[in-house]
Structure formats: C-alpha cells, structure tokens
Write a protein that holds these residues in place. Structure first.
Motif, PDB file in Angstrom:
ATOM      1  N   ALA A 185      34.759  65.367  75.226  1.00  0.00           N
ATOM      2  CA  ALA A 185      34.806  65.064  76.654  1.00  0.00           C
ATOM      3  C   ALA A 185      35.542  66.150  77.440  1.00  0.00           C
ATOM      4  O   ALA A 185      34.980  66.733  78.381  1.00  0.00           O
ATOM      5  N   PRO A 186      36.806  66.481  77.088  1.00  0.00           N
ATOM      6  CA  PRO A 186      37.482  67.546  77.839  1.00  0.00           C
ATOM      7  C   PRO A 186      36.888  68.932  77.585  1.00  0.00           C
ATOM      8  O   PRO A 186      36.892  69.779  78.492  1.00  0.00           O
ATOM      9  N   LEU A 187      36.374  69.163  76.372  1.00  0.00           N
ATOM     10  CA  LEU A 187      35.776  70.469  76.097  1.00  0.00           C
ATOM     11  C   LEU A 187      34.545  70.693  76.954  1.00  0.00           C
ATOM     12  O   LEU A 187      34.344  71.776  77.515  1.00  0.00           O
ATOM     13  N   LEU A 188      33.711  69.669  77.067  1.00  0.00           N
ATOM     14  CA  LEU A 188      32.513  69.787  77.904  1.00  0.00           C
ATOM     15  C   LEU A 188      32.866  69.858  79.378  1.00  0.00           C
ATOM     16  O   LEU A 188      32.145  70.472  80.169  1.00  0.00           O
ATOM     17  N   LEU A 189      33.989  69.223  79.767  1.00  0.00           N
ATOM     18  CA  LEU A 189      34.438  69.303  81.161  1.00  0.00           C
ATOM     19  C   LEU A 189      34.663  70.753  81.552  1.00  0.00           C
ATOM     20  O   LEU A 189      34.240  71.196  82.631  1.00  0.00           O
TER      21      LEU A 189
END
Length: 470
Positions: A185-189
């Motif tokens: 989730a944060p990596l794709l953000l």
C-alpha cells in the motif's frame, strides 16, 4: 558419491516424482495448508522485496539516473533465472528447489553444496534483516539509544516470524499474504502517486560519477544485487504448493516481475520528487518523497511502519525457506536426520536451528561494535546464493544438451537454452558484484561445508555397508 552427470538412485525419475514432498502422507492436517498461486506469488514477492527498497533510491543516487539502466539489466537476469526455476520445477516439483535440481543432475556432492550454500544465505540474511529493521523501529519507538535494547528488539523481530512458522504452514501463508498486501500500500502510494508529482528538474545528471558509464552501471548494480535474491522462493517450497508443476513457474515469474516493477517505479518516483542533491544524503528517501508530495513530516512514521511490515513478512518467508532446503537434504541423508522432522507441515528443527544461528550472529554484531564485519557477511549472502543459482542453471543446461528427450521439450530447446545462458551470466555477475572480501569469506563458509559433507558421507557409507564389512 555418484558419477557426475548421473541421476542418483534415490532420486525418482522425473515422470515418477510425486507432487508432495517425501515424508508427507495422508490429508493435510488442520494446521497445514498447501499454497495456491496467490500465496506462492506473495512468497516470491515478499522475499524479494524486504527492507532494501526503502533505501535503494538514496543508495544509487550518487551515480545519477543511469542507475535505472542497472535496474533494467538486473530485471532481465532475474526474470531469466525465474523462468529457469519454473522449467526445472515442471520437471521435478519436490521441496528443495536448487538442491533437488543440482543433485538430480550432478549427484550428491553438488546437491549438498547447493543446500549448504543456500542454508547459509537464509540465516545470515535473516540476521541482516532483523538488524536493519531495528533502524525503522527506532523511528516509532526509541530503541537505538542503548546497544542491548536494540539487540533485544532485533531478536524479537526474528523470533516472532519463527513462532509463526512453528504454528504451521497455514499460518505462514496467512502472515505472508497479509504482510505483502500491507507493505505494498505505501510502496504503491509513492511508486504510482509520485508520478503525478514528478518534476524532471529533480532528476539531476544522467551520469553523476567521474568514471565510465559502464562502470557506473556496474557499480550501481552491485548495490542492487542483494535486493533481487529470493526469486527461487516458490521452487524451494514446491512441496507445499498446489499443482507445483504449473504453479511454481507462474508464481516465480509473476512475483519477480511484480517486484521489479515496484522497484523501478518506486525509485523513479523518488528521483522525480526529491531534489538530487538532497536525495544523495537522504537516510529515508521514501519519507522525503511523501513529505514532498503531501507536505508535513508524517511520511517518516508511515514509511517506518511500512518497512517494519515489509521486513517482518520477509523474515516470515525466509524463515520457512531456511528450513526447506535442509529438510530435503536430510531426507536424502546429506544433512543430519533431525532436519527432516516435520510438524504441522513445517521442518521445525530446521526453523529452530536457523533462528538460533541468526540470533547468535545478531548478538555478535551488537557486541562487536563493528558494522563492517556485518556488512561483509551480508555481501557473503549475495555470493553464497549464486552457488545454488549457478548449479540450478547448470542443471538446466545439462538437461538441454544431454539429448534425453524425456527431459527436454524439443519445441522450446533454443528458447530454453538462451534463457538458461542469460541466467548463468546473471549469476556470475552476482559473484562479481559481491566483491573480493565477500567471495573470500563465502569460500571459507563453503569449505566448512565440505568437511560436514565428508562426515555425513562417511556415516551413510558405514550405515549402508554389508554386515560382513565387505
């Protein structure tokens, strides 16, 4: 010792190999569950993407955006290696991965070297991941103020995944799937969202170093090499995968390609959102990228939490893999028999020994006070991982060139040979990227394994000898 090139008598012919690993009988227990394609893919991606992704942009920034070319070259090599593992798993879908492939093609000694080198890779990597995770934990809870507090935190981070493994493969798969989803989730953000805040002026020079462009690509690739270890994850755990002949190859390729895409997009987004001169000195590049995108200082907390989730999931997966290869070798008498004990689908002795060794190495790292010794040991894992990689690739080339029609798909001979050659070149590049000191230390580890093999081989021969001694 079997003659090189012959199939060991104890290894069944490829068409006779069962889908389940030796030693498993009956229906799976309540705590045992076979991995399907989603979990197998998550295992590959989770083991490839550990904590390195959160530091990679700053690590390669000094070389300029030319380092993105290194990503491309490494990705081609990693996917070629993934395809080789997929083809080998179709032929031989037993637990053990490179160990099984090397032993089936070249005999006991090659199989033992693959198992020994891979085992070293897993438990040293676990210690490295735990120590690195403490740095992110310190952002949330101050633990680095005292050496023993940090050491205790690192040990807890290692033992929690080990306990999940002791609970059974059902829980290993659940933890791996959840941790992979949460960390993405944060990596794709940043990887996707950062493209909307992309500013070309932040990229800096294409080639920032003083040397040649080829030298810059090679130097940045050496930093990135460790981040691609783990492509073999599904193959090593093939015995725990549903329909391994079909699933292992698909999970390996999808997981490797997905990890490479996240690496590339994430680094490109950070390059485009954080000014180059600031990125070179950054200790938390993804935090800086989130701060640049949305303002404020909450990015450091969010990325630290994501890193902890990422590393915990990675430790969970690597802990399972650390026991699978010794398990397969122990079933064949090449490792001590205790490593073949399974409970709830997990080789518990292998998990226990691995976490104890990693814990001892962690304590040594904190008590010695020398980070350089530990950095060399981390690079050793890059070297030791290439031993099973090269042996597995050599096994594929051996099968392709042996002329045995029962082992080779004639319609795919040329394509498989080209892919195996690329994978072999990639593996040799891994050795070069590890550096002289790491290769020196790694060879010492391997030679220690030769002595272990001598003891185990002598014990097997004494056990198998006729009663009259002839």
């Amino acid at each position: 010792m079997h003659v090189t090139g012959t199939v060991p008598p104890s290894a069944p012919a490829p068409q006779e190999i069962p889908a389940a690993p030796a030693g498993t009988t009956g229906a799976p227990g309540r705590h045992t569950r076979r991995f399907g394609l989603p979990v197998a893919t998550a295992l590959v991606m989770g083991n490839i993407i550990g904590g390195g992704i959160f530091l990679l942009p700053a690590s390669v920034a000094p070389y300029g955006t030319i380092s993105l070319l290194a990503f491309g070259v490494l990705t081609v090599g990693a996917i070629a290696l993934a395809l080789v593992f997929g083809r080998l798993a179709e032929r031989d879908p037993r637990t053990g991965g490179p160990y099984v492939y090397a032993r089936e093609a070249f005999g006991d000694f090659a199989g033992f070297l693959a198992a020994w080198a891979y085992w070293i890779t897993t438990w040293v990597s676990n210690a490295a991941l735990a120590v690195a995770a403490v740095g992110y934990l310190d952002v949330l809870i101050p633990v680095n103020d005292h050496r023993w507090t940090a050491c205790l935190a690192a040990l807890v981070l290692q033992w929690l995944p080990a306990l999940a493994n002791f609970a059974g493969t059902r829980y290993v798969g659940a933890v791996q799937l959840v941790s992979t989803v949460l960390k993405f989730a944060p990596l794709l953000l940043v990887a996707v969202g950062g493209l909307f805040f992309f500013d070309p002026d932040n990229l800096g020079p294409f080639h920032a170093g003083d040397g040649s462009a080829i030298g810059a690509v090679s130097a940045s690739a050496a930093i990135l090499l460790f981040s691609y270890l783990g492509v073999e994850s599904a193959a090593v755990s093939a015995g725990e995968v549903k329909d391994p002949r079909r699933t292992v190859g698909r999970a390996t390729v999808i997981g490797t390609a997905g990890a490479a895409l996240v690496y590339l997009l994430g680094t490109l987004s950070v390059f485009g959102t954080v000014a180059h001169d600031r990125l070179v000195d950054s200790t938390a590049p993804f935090s800086d990228a989130v701060d640049a995108m949305f303002g404020g200082t909450w990015g450091g907390w969010a990325v630290a939490l994501a890193a902890l989730v990422s590393m915990t999931g990675c430790l969970n997966g690597w802990t399972l893999l650390s026991a699978q290869t010794p398990y397969a070798a122990a079933k064949d008498g090449l490792f001590p028999a205790a490593f073949a004990r399974r409970r709830r689908g997990v080789p518990t002795v292998g998990v226990g020994v691995t976490v104890v060794l990693a814990s001892l190495l962690t304590v040594y790292n904190y008590t010695s006070g020398s980070a350089k010794v530990f950095e060399i040991l981390v690079l050793v894992t890059t070297f030791t991982a290439t031993v099973p990689y090269l042996l597995a690739t050599a096994a594929q080339l051996f099968h392709l060139l042996s002329g045995r029609r029962d082992l080779v798909d004639r319609g795919r001979l040329v394509r498989d040979a080209v892919i195996a050659s690329i994978a072999a070149g990639f593996s040799l590049w891994l050795v070069a990227g590890a550096g002289y000191a790491a290769v020196h230390q790694g060879v010492l580890f391997l030679f220690a394994g030769v002595l272990v093999h001598a003891v185990m081989a002598a014990r097997r021969q004494r056990t198998e000898a006729p009663a009259d001694g002839r």
